[in-house]
Design an enzyme around this catalytic site. Sequence first.
Site, PDB file in Angstrom:
ATOM      1  N   THR A   9       1.241  -1.528  -0.111  1.00 16.73           N
ATOM      2  CA  THR A   9       0.017   0.171   0.100  1.00 16.73           C
ATOM      3  C   THR A   9       1.224   1.398   0.189  1.00 16.73           C
ATOM      4  OG1 THR A   9       0.233  -0.414   2.477  1.00 16.73           O
ATOM      5  CG2 THR A   9      -1.830  -1.220   1.014  1.00 16.73           C
ATOM      6  N   GLY A  10       2.544   1.361  -0.400  1.00 13.18           N
ATOM      7  CA  GLY A  10       3.036   2.233   0.412  1.00 13.18           C
ATOM      8  C   GLY A  10       3.487   2.514  -1.208  1.00 13.18           C
ATOM      9  N   ARG A  37      -3.198  -2.560  10.368  1.00 15.77           N
ATOM     10  CA  ARG A  37      -4.108  -1.557   9.581  1.00 15.77           C
ATOM     11  C   ARG A  37      -4.418  -1.340   8.266  1.00 15.77           C
ATOM     12  NH1 ARG A  37       0.733   1.800  10.395  1.00 15.77           N
ATOM     13  NH2 ARG A  37       1.137   2.859   8.681  1.00 15.77           N
ATOM     14  N   ARG A  97      21.241  -4.483   3.207  1.00 15.97           N
ATOM     15  CA  ARG A  97      22.647  -4.231   2.887  1.00 15.97           C
ATOM     16  C   ARG A  97      24.100  -4.021   2.581  1.00 15.97           C
ATOM     17  NH1 ARG A  97      19.477   1.246   0.932  1.00 15.97           N
ATOM     18  NH2 ARG A  97      17.758   0.690   0.355  1.00 15.97           N
ATOM     19  N   CYS A 126      18.239   3.658  -3.152  1.00 17.34           N
ATOM     20  CA  CYS A 126      17.938   3.604  -4.924  1.00 17.34           C
ATOM     21  C   CYS A 126      19.034   5.280  -6.098  1.00 17.34           C
ATOM     22  CB  CYS A 126      17.000   5.072  -4.877  1.00 17.34           C
ATOM     23  SG  CYS A 126      17.038   6.747  -3.540  1.00 17.34           S
ATOM     24  N   GLN A 153      17.641  14.751  -4.670  1.00 20.35           N
ATOM     25  CA  GLN A 153      16.564  13.547  -5.188  1.00 20.35           C
ATOM     26  C   GLN A 153      15.707  14.547  -4.626  1.00 20.35           C
ATOM     27  OE1 GLN A 153      20.081  11.737  -2.637  1.00 20.35           O
ATOM     28  NE2 GLN A 153      18.681  10.434  -2.600  1.00 20.35           N
ATOM     29  N   LYS A 206      25.952   5.128   2.816  1.00 20.79           N
ATOM     30  CA  LYS A 206      25.307   4.188   1.502  1.00 20.79           C
ATOM     31  C   LYS A 206      25.612   4.900   0.155  1.00 20.79           C
ATOM     32  CE  LYS A 206      20.479   4.240   3.812  1.00 20.79           C
ATOM     33  NZ  LYS A 206      19.243   4.568   3.628  1.00 20.79           N
ATOM     34  N   HIS A 235      15.437  11.153  -9.451  1.00 25.66           N
ATOM     35  CA  HIS A 235      16.900  12.176  -9.120  1.00 25.66           C
ATOM     36  C   HIS A 235      18.223  12.127 -10.016  1.00 25.66           C
ATOM     37  CE1 HIS A 235      14.910  10.519  -4.940  1.00 25.66           C
ATOM     38  NE2 HIS A 235      15.812   9.341  -4.790  1.00 25.66           N
ATOM     39  N   ASN A 308      13.524   7.711  -9.198  1.00 27.11           N
ATOM     40  CA  ASN A 308      13.996   6.684  -8.012  1.00 27.11           C
ATOM     41  C   ASN A 308      12.747   5.192  -7.721  1.00 27.11           C
ATOM     42  OD1 ASN A 308      12.848   9.190  -7.313  1.00 27.11           O
ATOM     43  ND2 ASN A 308      12.295   8.447  -5.625  1.00 27.11           N
TER      44      ASN A 308
END
Length: 330
Positions: A9-10, A37, A97, A126, A153, A206, A235, A308
């Site tokens: 749902t994101g 939820r 990662r 990304c 970004q 990262k 980005h 991205n």
Amino acid sequence: MKIAVVGATGLVGGEILKVLEERNFPVTELIPVASERSVGKQVTFKGKPVTVVSFEDAIAAKPAIAIFSAGGGTSLKLAPQFAEAGITVVDNSSAWRMDPTKKLVVPEINAHTLTREDKIIANPNCSTIQMVVVLNPLHKKYGVKRVVVSTYQSVTGTGKAAVDQLFAERSGDQSTEKVYPHQIDLNVLPHIDVFLDNGYTKEEMKMVNETKKIMGDDTIQVTATTVRIPTIGGHSEAVNVEFENDYELSDVTKILQESEGVIVQDDPKNYLYPMPLTAHGKDEVFVGRIRRDESQPNALNLWIVADNLRKGAATNAVQIAEYLIENNLV
């Protein structure tokens, strides 16, 4: 071929559903998964509503692959449970990662390292993905020695609430919840993720650490400044790369034109160069402004842009899943 999408749902989860559909991924049953939820809500896949289920129900359904995009905490807790059930996890968060026991995969570069034993596979950051897709073929030819990258970004990298903040500020609405410490509209924030003791942000580190792991070379030196700007769509990165060996510009362009997943847009006289607006919704990485760094021997400047949410997240994860299926690894 049952496929679970955890975090369906994101923003990224929705993009994963879209990419699976567009690429005709061989899904026989889609299992959308989200937090308690959201259980019982519906997402749309191939024009049909599909009901969101719990983590427990998803594991019980025994999908072949689970693509996670539900945050690091969720991944740390749940990915091992899926893996123990024999389900191969492709995880979008930063949770795994830099785990030395987990592969960090960009298919164009290192999918060949995957085996049936890899039950949790990490999807890179990304901004790292789009950079290494361009740098890796040049590294093979010239040897990348040092990279200096500054990013520009999109707010979509933060999530839906950040997009809402941008458009609320643009319309003069100050009541919307703020996810950034400052206004983002008509502004630039040199701040992505948390600040670390060395003065860099987590996002910057990262890029430093993931680049070495993906490209399989710890000698590559990387320094990064990551910046949030009020755009959506993708980005952008200004990348300065110093090679061990000299190059011809025409050869660099030819190598990039022939590289998988890369599109060269480099005709400045006709105002052709990569932009988030034109990269939006695309799966490729776009590169332009290819020019010699005249201040340093064996150095090159590049401008790299990608969506991205697509290559930087959803598309890369789906490409990993495609590779697993094509090579009978699930």
